[in-house]
Design an enzyme around this catalytic site. Structure first.
Site, PDB file in Angstrom:
ATOM      1  N   ALA A 127      52.347  57.993 -13.064  1.00 16.82           N
ATOM      2  CA  ALA A 127      51.495  58.995 -13.714  1.00 16.82           C
ATOM      3  C   ALA A 127      50.233  58.338 -14.252  1.00 16.82           C
ATOM      4  O   ALA A 127      50.277  57.197 -14.722  1.00 16.82           O
ATOM      5  CB  ALA A 127      52.265  59.624 -14.862  1.00 16.82           C
TER       6      ALA A 127
ATOM      7  N   GLY B 211      56.351  57.400 -11.342  1.00 13.46           N
ATOM      8  CA  GLY B 211      55.995  58.369 -10.301  1.00 13.46           C
ATOM      9  C   GLY B 211      55.577  57.698  -9.007  1.00 13.46           C
ATOM     10  O   GLY B 211      55.691  58.288  -7.936  1.00 13.46           O
TER      11      GLY B 211
ATOM     12  N   GLU C 214      58.794  57.109  -7.357  1.00 16.91           N
ATOM     13  CA  GLU C 214      59.307  58.425  -6.955  1.00 16.91           C
ATOM     14  C   GLU C 214      58.559  58.947  -5.721  1.00 16.91           C
ATOM     15  O   GLU C 214      59.134  59.604  -4.861  1.00 16.91           O
ATOM     16  CB  GLU C 214      59.174  59.407  -8.120  1.00 16.91           C
ATOM     17  CG  GLU C 214      60.112  59.064  -9.286  1.00 16.91           C
ATOM     18  CD  GLU C 214      59.910  59.989 -10.472  1.00 16.91           C
ATOM     19  OE1 GLU C 214      58.860  59.841 -11.135  1.00 16.91           O
ATOM     20  OE2 GLU C 214      60.764  60.849 -10.718  1.00 16.91           O
TER      21      GLU C 214
ATOM     22  N   GLU D  87      60.402  54.972 -16.989  1.00 12.97           N
ATOM     23  CA  GLU D  87      60.169  56.142 -17.845  1.00 12.97           C
ATOM     24  C   GLU D  87      60.943  56.128 -19.150  1.00 12.97           C
ATOM     25  O   GLU D  87      60.398  56.479 -20.202  1.00 12.97           O
ATOM     26  CB  GLU D  87      60.497  57.444 -17.084  1.00 12.97           C
ATOM     27  CG  GLU D  87      59.439  57.870 -16.087  1.00 12.97           C
ATOM     28  CD  GLU D  87      59.636  57.265 -14.710  1.00 12.97           C
ATOM     29  OE1 GLU D  87      60.433  56.298 -14.590  1.00 12.97           O
ATOM     30  OE2 GLU D  87      59.007  57.743 -13.763  1.00 12.97           O
TER      31      GLU D  87
HETATM   32  N1  COA Z   1      47.663  55.202 -15.555  1.00 11.46           N
HETATM   33  C1  COA Z   1      46.353  55.004 -15.795  1.00 11.46           C
HETATM   34  N2  COA Z   1      45.753  53.810 -15.697  1.00 11.46           N
HETATM   35  C2  COA Z   1      46.523  52.773 -15.347  1.00 11.46           C
HETATM   36  C3  COA Z   1      47.897  52.906 -15.084  1.00 11.46           C
HETATM   37  C4  COA Z   1      48.466  54.192 -15.207  1.00 11.46           C
HETATM   38  N3  COA Z   1      49.760  54.422 -14.917  1.00 11.46           N
HETATM   39  N4  COA Z   1      48.402  51.687 -14.765  1.00 11.46           N
HETATM   40  C5  COA Z   1      47.368  50.815 -14.810  1.00 11.46           C
HETATM   41  N5  COA Z   1      46.236  51.474 -15.171  1.00 11.46           N
HETATM   42  C6  COA Z   1      44.914  50.916 -15.391  1.00 11.46           C
HETATM   43  C7  COA Z   1      44.874  50.028 -16.628  1.00 11.46           C
HETATM   44  O1  COA Z   1      44.728  50.796 -17.783  1.00 11.46           O
HETATM   45  C8  COA Z   1      43.674  49.162 -16.334  1.00 11.46           C
HETATM   46  O2  COA Z   1      42.489  49.877 -16.565  1.00 11.46           O
HETATM   47  P1  COA Z   1      41.381  49.287 -17.589  1.00 11.46           P
HETATM   48  O3  COA Z   1      40.998  47.965 -17.011  1.00 11.46           O
HETATM   49  O4  COA Z   1      40.289  50.325 -17.529  1.00 11.46           O
HETATM   50  O5  COA Z   1      42.063  49.197 -18.913  1.00 11.46           O
HETATM   51  C9  COA Z   1      43.781  48.963 -14.819  1.00 11.46           C
HETATM   52  O6  COA Z   1      44.593  50.034 -14.318  1.00 11.46           O
HETATM   53  C10 COA Z   1      44.426  47.661 -14.460  1.00 11.46           C
HETATM   54  O7  COA Z   1      45.681  47.602 -15.126  1.00 11.46           O
HETATM   55  P2  COA Z   1      46.172  46.313 -15.942  1.00 11.46           P
HETATM   56  O8  COA Z   1      47.267  46.728 -16.859  1.00 11.46           O
HETATM   57  O9  COA Z   1      44.990  45.614 -16.542  1.00 11.46           O
HETATM   58  O10 COA Z   1      46.705  45.414 -14.741  1.00 11.46           O
HETATM   59  P3  COA Z   1      47.951  44.430 -14.757  1.00 11.46           P
HETATM   60  O11 COA Z   1      47.968  43.792 -13.402  1.00 11.46           O
HETATM   61  O12 COA Z   1      47.926  43.552 -15.945  1.00 11.46           O
HETATM   62  O13 COA Z   1      49.253  45.372 -14.911  1.00 11.46           O
HETATM   63  C11 COA Z   1      50.687  47.264 -14.371  1.00 11.46           C
HETATM   64  C12 COA Z   1      49.546  46.353 -13.920  1.00 11.46           C
HETATM   65  C13 COA Z   1      50.813  48.359 -13.341  1.00 11.46           C
HETATM   66  C14 COA Z   1      52.007  46.450 -14.403  1.00 11.46           C
HETATM   67  C15 COA Z   1      50.413  47.826 -15.775  1.00 11.46           C
HETATM   68  O14 COA Z   1      49.108  48.380 -15.757  1.00 11.46           O
HETATM   69  C16 COA Z   1      51.367  48.892 -16.192  1.00 11.46           C
HETATM   70  O15 COA Z   1      52.467  48.571 -16.638  1.00 11.46           O
HETATM   71  N6  COA Z   1      50.986  50.183 -16.040  1.00 11.46           N
HETATM   72  C17 COA Z   1      51.790  51.276 -16.441  1.00 11.46           C
HETATM   73  C18 COA Z   1      52.821  51.535 -15.365  1.00 11.46           C
HETATM   74  C19 COA Z   1      53.855  52.558 -15.799  1.00 11.46           C
HETATM   75  O16 COA Z   1      54.570  52.390 -16.752  1.00 11.46           O
HETATM   76  N7  COA Z   1      53.945  53.654 -15.000  1.00 11.46           N
HETATM   77  C20 COA Z   1      54.934  54.641 -15.176  1.00 11.46           C
HETATM   78  C21 COA Z   1      54.463  55.761 -15.992  1.00 11.46           C
HETATM   79  S1  COA Z   1      55.787  56.884 -16.273  1.00 11.46           S
END
Ligand code: COA
Length: 266
Positions: free
Chosen positions: A71, A116, A119, A139
């Site tokens: 998401a 998601g 998913e 989640e």
């Molecule tokens: N929604 C919106 N933006 C997201 C995102 C998400 N699910 N996941 C990553 N981004 C964005 C970050 O905010 C960042 O943007 P910014 O530079 O403008 O702040 C960019 O993508 C890069 O992410 P970053 O966290 O800096 O990269 P990373 O390599 O250190 O980590 C992830 C990558 C995917 C592991 C980490 O971003 C994360 O855990 N995201 C959430 C994933 C999650 O929990 N998804 C399930 C939701 S129910």
């Protein structure tokens, strides 16, 4: 391809040699699922379903770091509870369009497929991952549950026990462990990326008999929740579609003549 293809604004579509490649084009947000991206995913898969020029589909994410980070949490933050309820309906409709697509759909997972994003991969028929890919359903660690079909599709794929463990503990698995647990169906080999491995698979599938592949998908998907006797009847109905096809006669003729069959989807 690095930019969305009009009329799409958040994904791209490329069709080559009967294989369609749909690419999520939000690498700056780890290909997170915004409302617009979800709408476009539904649109593109509804269009591909009836496109006779397409026989297999690969679903990928732009960039190296993410297939899809789930998401769009930044968009979600500004939403009301009712907005989120509405969005869950959109997830069901769009992922449902992938489910309903009568052509094999292969997720090419490089980088993360979380929430998601995993998913979304579960809604595909096959999942090819790079060894460094990471899949998970985080989640519950965010005080919600998977709401895009994960609690239903995952136990059907790997069994109730493993699904509960993965969801309750918000576990994440890297490529080889994901393969061992049945979360992905194949790993990219040496010299391959998830995308090239998925494309190779899609090319093989695109040379197959389209009516048989669609019938096989329908038989498996539609039969999974039926009592077995009803499942056998469902299988017979699906078989009937292949029985009356010209491709079946072509297969028999090609076998007799010692040549490769040429399937026309008729
Ligand atoms: N929604 C919106 N933006 C997201 C995102 C998400 N699910 N996941 C990553 N981004 C964005 C970050 O905010 C960042 O943007 P910014 O530079 O403008 O702040 C960019 O993508 C890069 O992410 P970053 O966290 O800096 O990269 P990373 O390599 O250190 O980590 C992830 C990558 C995917 C592991 C980490 O971003 C994360 O855990 N995201 C959430 C994933 C999650 O929990 N998804 C399930 C939701 S129910």
């Amino acid at each position: 391809m690095n930019a969305p293809t009009p009329p799409y604004t958040a994904l791209s579509l490329e069709v080559r040699d009967a294989v369609a490649v749909v690419t999520l084009q939000r690498p700056e947000r780890m290909n997170a699922l915004s409302k617009v991206l979800l709408e476009e995913l539904g649109e593109v898969f509804r269009a591909l379903a009836s496109d006779r020029a397409v026989r297999a589909v690969v679903l990928a994410g732009a960039g190296e770091k993410a297939f899809c980070a789930g998401a769009d949490l930044k968009e979600r933050k500004g939403m009301t509870e009712d907005d989120v309820r509405g969005l869950l309906g959109l997830y069901r409709a769009s992922f449902g369009a992938i489910d309903a697509c009568p052509k094999p759909v292969i997720a090419a997972i490089q980088g993360v497929a979380l929430g998601g994003g995993f998913e979304l991969a579960l809604a595909c028929d096959l999942r090819v991952a790079s060894p460094t890919a990471e899949v998970g359903l985080p989640e519950t660690s965010l005080a919600i549950i998977p709401g895009a079909g994960g609690t239903q599709r995952l136990p059907r794929l790997v069994g109730v026990g493993r699904a509960k463990e993965m969801i309750l503990l918000a576990q994440r698995f890297k490529g080889p462990d994901a393969l061992a647990k049945g979360l992905v169906t194949a790993l990219a080999g040496d010299g391959e990326t998830a995308l090239t491995a998925a494309l190779a698979l899609a090319t093989r599938l695109a040379a197959g008999a389209p009516i048989a592949l669609a019938a096989a998908l329908e038989a498996v998907d539609g039969g999974a929740d039926l009592p077995i006797e009803q499942g056998f009847l469902h299988e017979a109905r699906c078989y009937e579609k292949t029985l009356v096809s010209a491709d079946r006669r072509e297969a028999l003729a090609a076998f007799a003549e010692g040549r490769k069959p040429v399937y026309r989807g008729e």
